[in-house]
Write a protein that holds these residues in place. Structure first.
Motif, PDB file in Angstrom:
ATOM      1  N   GLY A   1       0.783  -1.224   0.000  1.00 18.92           N
ATOM      2  CA  GLY A   1       0.000   0.000   0.000  1.00 18.92           C
ATOM      3  C   GLY A   1       0.814   1.272   0.000  1.00 18.92           C
ATOM      4  O   GLY A   1       0.259   2.363  -0.186  1.00 18.92           O
ATOM      5  N   ASP A   2       2.125   1.168   0.211  1.00 12.38           N
ATOM      6  CA  ASP A   2       2.971   2.362   0.144  1.00 12.38           C
ATOM      7  C   ASP A   2       2.963   2.941  -1.267  1.00 12.38           C
ATOM      8  O   ASP A   2       2.816   2.211  -2.261  1.00 12.38           O
ATOM      9  N   VAL A   3       3.134   4.259  -1.334  1.00 14.74           N
ATOM     10  CA  VAL A   3       3.302   4.949  -2.615  1.00 14.74           C
ATOM     11  C   VAL A   3       4.736   5.464  -2.665  1.00 14.74           C
ATOM     12  O   VAL A   3       5.124   6.326  -1.877  1.00 14.74           O
ATOM     13  N   LEU A   4       5.519   4.915  -3.565  1.00 14.87           N
ATOM     14  CA  LEU A   4       6.919   5.299  -3.737  1.00 14.87           C
ATOM     15  C   LEU A   4       6.990   6.365  -4.824  1.00 14.87           C
ATOM     16  O   LEU A   4       6.480   6.150  -5.926  1.00 14.87           O
ATOM     17  N   TYR A   5       7.622   7.477  -4.527  1.00 12.21           N
ATOM     18  CA  TYR A   5       7.717   8.574  -5.498  1.00 12.21           C
ATOM     19  C   TYR A   5       9.170   8.818  -5.866  1.00 12.21           C
ATOM     20  O   TYR A   5      10.025   8.998  -4.990  1.00 12.21           O
ATOM     21  N   THR A   6       9.444   8.826  -7.180  1.00 10.38           N
ATOM     22  CA  THR A   6      10.793   9.165  -7.639  1.00 10.38           C
ATOM     23  C   THR A   6      10.721  10.172  -8.772  1.00 10.38           C
ATOM     24  O   THR A   6       9.831  10.091  -9.637  1.00 10.38           O
ATOM     25  N   CYS A   7      11.625  11.135  -8.729  1.00 10.48           N
ATOM     26  CA  CYS A   7      11.807  12.041  -9.866  1.00 10.48           C
ATOM     27  C   CYS A   7      13.209  11.856 -10.436  1.00 10.48           C
ATOM     28  O   CYS A   7      13.683  12.664 -11.226  1.00 10.48           O
ATOM     29  N   LEU A   8      13.871  10.772 -10.015  1.00 10.79           N
ATOM     30  CA  LEU A   8      15.178  10.410 -10.556  1.00 10.79           C
ATOM     31  C   LEU A   8      14.967   9.622 -11.855  1.00 10.79           C
ATOM     32  O   LEU A   8      13.934   8.969 -12.038  1.00 10.79           O
ATOM     33  N   PRO A   9      15.928   9.644 -12.767  1.00  8.47           N
ATOM     34  CA  PRO A   9      15.713   9.018 -14.080  1.00  8.47           C
ATOM     35  C   PRO A   9      15.708   7.497 -14.014  1.00  8.47           C
ATOM     36  O   PRO A   9      16.541   6.876 -13.354  1.00  8.47           O
ATOM     37  N   LEU A  10      14.775   6.909 -14.736  1.00  6.41           N
ATOM     38  CA  LEU A  10      14.638   5.452 -14.770  1.00  6.41           C
ATOM     39  C   LEU A  10      15.813   4.768 -15.459  1.00  6.41           C
ATOM     40  O   LEU A  10      15.970   3.552 -15.338  1.00  6.41           O
ATOM     41  N   PHE A  11      16.643   5.527 -16.185  1.00  8.67           N
ATOM     42  CA  PHE A  11      17.799   4.891 -16.833  1.00  8.67           C
ATOM     43  C   PHE A  11      18.933   4.647 -15.848  1.00  8.67           C
ATOM     44  O   PHE A  11      19.964   4.095 -16.228  1.00  8.67           O
ATOM     45  N   HIS A  12      18.790   5.031 -14.588  1.00 11.90           N
ATOM     46  CA  HIS A  12      19.769   4.735 -13.547  1.00 11.90           C
ATOM     47  C   HIS A  12      19.246   3.647 -12.607  1.00 11.90           C
ATOM     48  O   HIS A  12      18.038   3.427 -12.489  1.00 11.90           O
ATOM     49  N   THR A  13      20.161   3.019 -11.897  1.00 10.20           N
ATOM     50  CA  THR A  13      19.804   1.925 -10.996  1.00 10.20           C
ATOM     51  C   THR A  13      18.798   2.353  -9.938  1.00 10.20           C
ATOM     52  O   THR A  13      17.873   1.604  -9.613  1.00 10.20           O
ATOM     53  N   ASN A  14      18.971   3.545  -9.376  1.00  7.95           N
ATOM     54  CA  ASN A  14      18.159   3.974  -8.254  1.00  7.95           C
ATOM     55  C   ASN A  14      16.667   3.905  -8.561  1.00  7.95           C
ATOM     56  O   ASN A  14      15.899   3.257  -7.851  1.00  7.95           O
ATOM     57  N   ALA A  15      16.238   4.578  -9.633  1.00  2.00           N
ATOM     58  CA  ALA A  15      14.818   4.627  -9.959  1.00  2.00           C
ATOM     59  C   ALA A  15      14.309   3.294 -10.505  1.00  2.00           C
ATOM     60  O   ALA A  15      13.178   2.892 -10.223  1.00  2.00           O
ATOM     61  N   LEU A  16      15.125   2.611 -11.298  1.00  2.00           N
ATOM     62  CA  LEU A  16      14.711   1.303 -11.815  1.00  2.00           C
ATOM     63  C   LEU A  16      14.500   0.334 -10.661  1.00  2.00           C
ATOM     64  O   LEU A  16      13.546  -0.456 -10.649  1.00  2.00           O
ATOM     65  N   ASN A  17      15.376   0.408  -9.673  1.00  2.00           N
ATOM     66  CA  ASN A  17      15.240  -0.400  -8.463  1.00  2.00           C
ATOM     67  C   ASN A  17      13.934  -0.096  -7.755  1.00  2.00           C
ATOM     68  O   ASN A  17      13.287  -0.989  -7.191  1.00  2.00           O
TER      69      ASN A  17
END
Length: 547
Positions: free
Chosen positions: A228-244
């Motif tokens: 039920g958590d909502v994870l928010y990212t504005c980091l680019p999906l082409f990097h490990t962080n956001a893809l993870n």
């Protein structure tokens, strides 16, 4: 049962850690709950499963087969995730490319990966047309209409121009007929992520399916992600962080909202609008946000915690007290996993954390001999869990052997392990530059500078930034009789480099410090820092174009 044993036992109950199995398991557990959104489109778990099978069908109908590489030059949007999912379902390998890549760097990535298809947004595809068509294996381009504000008529015309060397260009095709997923092993490659970790040409890190699973499980455990958590990212999906972050949502029955880009003025409004409970920031983002006037909106969100690697200790407490968001530090790399860290209760300001169960770590000297606690050395790592680390560098066997010598991955990071088991980062062993969350290869920047006919010698290195990271500085020796305006050189670099790699500081000098055998002594340049003769791009008022 400790963390490592608990997660291993949980993983053992899953027949496969490959993406198709994870998607099927999520759809079976709760197919109606939201899994992914780009703030324009929202998919449930069941819809995501169907999209993966049908995008795989479209790729297969186009001739993409298992093991083929599919390049992706795209911002954060649903089509990006469609390609990741489709490749993962089909057994193909997705190659996400930094959207700022240009010139030599982009050409190298396409040549090295051997991608036959590239999926690109219209405002970005001009960079593909600008490179030598004979230097890569691309056969076709799928175009995503970007609708970017300010997209020039020239960019739109370029995106639909006939491709060189008989490449076919077509609009992004609709979803195809659903395809049954072939058997995919945990160690099969899911993605190749290019990183400029130290020097030389960018290296393509081969990321197996299981590595992404373990990144997700460990990160979610440390962050305390729950259903039920909502994870928010504005980091680019082409990097490990956001893809993870997508995989965290997938395995934790949570939802990922991926925004287009970071906006300091709009960050907290976005947290409120998306009803986020967990978010992700990089080191430079925190001082940038703290540098803005305080606002009541900074407390109106629901976020309890943020993954915040590389945030200096003196900013952590201030940010938490002001914004109500706990910051979680840790250590990992594209080649490894979340190997050092822990939960919020385990955090110590200025430290990356303790070793995570399931991994081994040593701090060693130049001969790989372990050094005593309290003494600085290189961090080397090893995974005890199958396929939890990358499997090497694509098409660069000599670089793979070098990095994994003695069967340990050599991070190139100088750290100290304290007697209490906590690890502290000291610096990079080699000549790397970290700017605005991006790794920059000094070699690639130097090659562009040296290609200018007026430049004889160039040395690129890091100098300190006011935002706790690095700025790029270049010391240059011009050819005899040549003159060169600093801004003219910046404009020369602009179409040939990612915007974040264009030097901020230029220093035109008579000579560079060298060793007896002629090697440039960059440590002396770094020690000198920003000289009084250095020209400052930001002070000039000129603004770089970002696309």
């Amino acid at each position: 049962m400790d963390l490592g044993a608990a997660l291993a036992a949980d993983a053992a109950q899953t027949a496969s850690l490959a993406l198709p199995a994870l998607l099927a398991a999520r759809a079976q557990r709760d197919g109606e709950a939201a899994l992914f959104s780009d703030r324009r489109t929202c998919w449930s778990g069941a819809q995501t499963l169907e999209i993966a099978a049908r995008r795989a069908g479209a790729l297969a109908a186009h001739g993409i087969r298992r093991g083929d590489r599919v390049a992706l030059l795209c911002t954060n949007r649903s089509e990006f995730m469609e390609i990741v999912l489709g490749c993962g379902w089909l057994g193909a390998v997705v190659v996400p490319i930094n959207t700022a890549s240009r010139g030599m760097q982009l050409e190298h990535i396409l040549r090295n990966s051997g991608a036959r298809l590239i999926v690109a947004e219209t405002h970005l595809v001009g960079a593909v047309h600008a490179i030598d068509a004979q230097a890569h294996a691309l056969e076709s381009i799928w175009l995503i209409e970007s609708g970017e504000r300010g997209e020039s008529a020239e960019a739109r015309e370029s995106s639909h121009a006939p491709a060189a060397r008989s490449m076919t260009v077509q609009p992004f095709p609709p979803l195809g007929e659903p395809l049954a997923a072939p058997p995919i092993g945990d160690g099969d490659a899911l993605a190749i992520l290019y990183t400029s970790g130290t020097s030389g040409l960018s290296k393509g890190v081969i990321c197996p399916h299981a590595q992404l699973y373990w990144w997700a499980r460990l990160t979610a455990e440390h962050l305390g992600v729950v259903a039920g958590d909502v994870l928010y990212t504005c980091l680019p999906l082409f990097h490990t962080n956001a893809l993870n972050a997508f995989f965290q949502a997938l395995v934790s029955d949570a939802q990922l909202v991926a925004d287009r880009r970071f906006s300091a003025s709009g960050f907290f409004a976005s947290l409120i609008e998306t009803r986020a409970t967990v978010t992700y920031v990089l080191g430079a983002m925190v001082p940038i946000l703290l540098g803005r006037p305080a606002s009541d909106r900074e407390r109106e969100h629901r976020v309890r915690i943020a993954l915040a690697p590389g945030v200096p200790g003196h900013f952590q407490q201030e940010f938490t007290e002001r914004c109500g968001i706990a910051l979680l530090d840790g250590y990992g790399s594209t080649e490894t996993n979340f190997v050092l860290g822990g939960g919020i209760a385990d955090q110590r300001a200025g430290y990356m954390g303790k070793l995570v169960p399931g991994f081994d770590a040593r701090v060693v000297d130049e001969n790989d001999r372990e050094v005593p606690d309290g003494e600085a050395g290189e961090l080397i790592l090893r995974a005890g869990t199958p396929f939890a680390f990358a499997s090497g560098y694509f098409g660069m066997p000599e670089k793979t052997v070098e990095a994994w010598r003695n069967l340990w991955f050599h991070t190139g990071d100088r750290v100290v392990r304290e007697a209490n088991g906590y690890y502290r980062f000291v610096d990079r062993l080699k000549d790397a530059i970290r700017r605005r969350g991006e790794n920059i290869s000094s070699y690639e920047v130097e090659q562009v500078l040296l290609s200018h006919p007026a430049v004889e010698t160039a040395a690129v290195y890091a100098v300190k930034s006011e935002f706790a990271e690095d700025e790029v500085m270049a010391a240059l020796v011009l050819r005899a009789g040549e003159t060169l305006d600093a801004l003219a050189l910046i404009r020369y670099c602009e179409p040939r480099l990612p915007y974040f790699a264009v030097p901020r500081y230029l220093d035109f000098v008579a000579d560079l410090p060298r060793t007896e055998n002629g090697k440039i002594q960059k440590y002396k340049l770094r020690e000198a820092g920003i000289t009084v003769t250095a020209w400052d791009l930001e002070a000039s008022g000129y603004r770089l174009r970002r696309a």
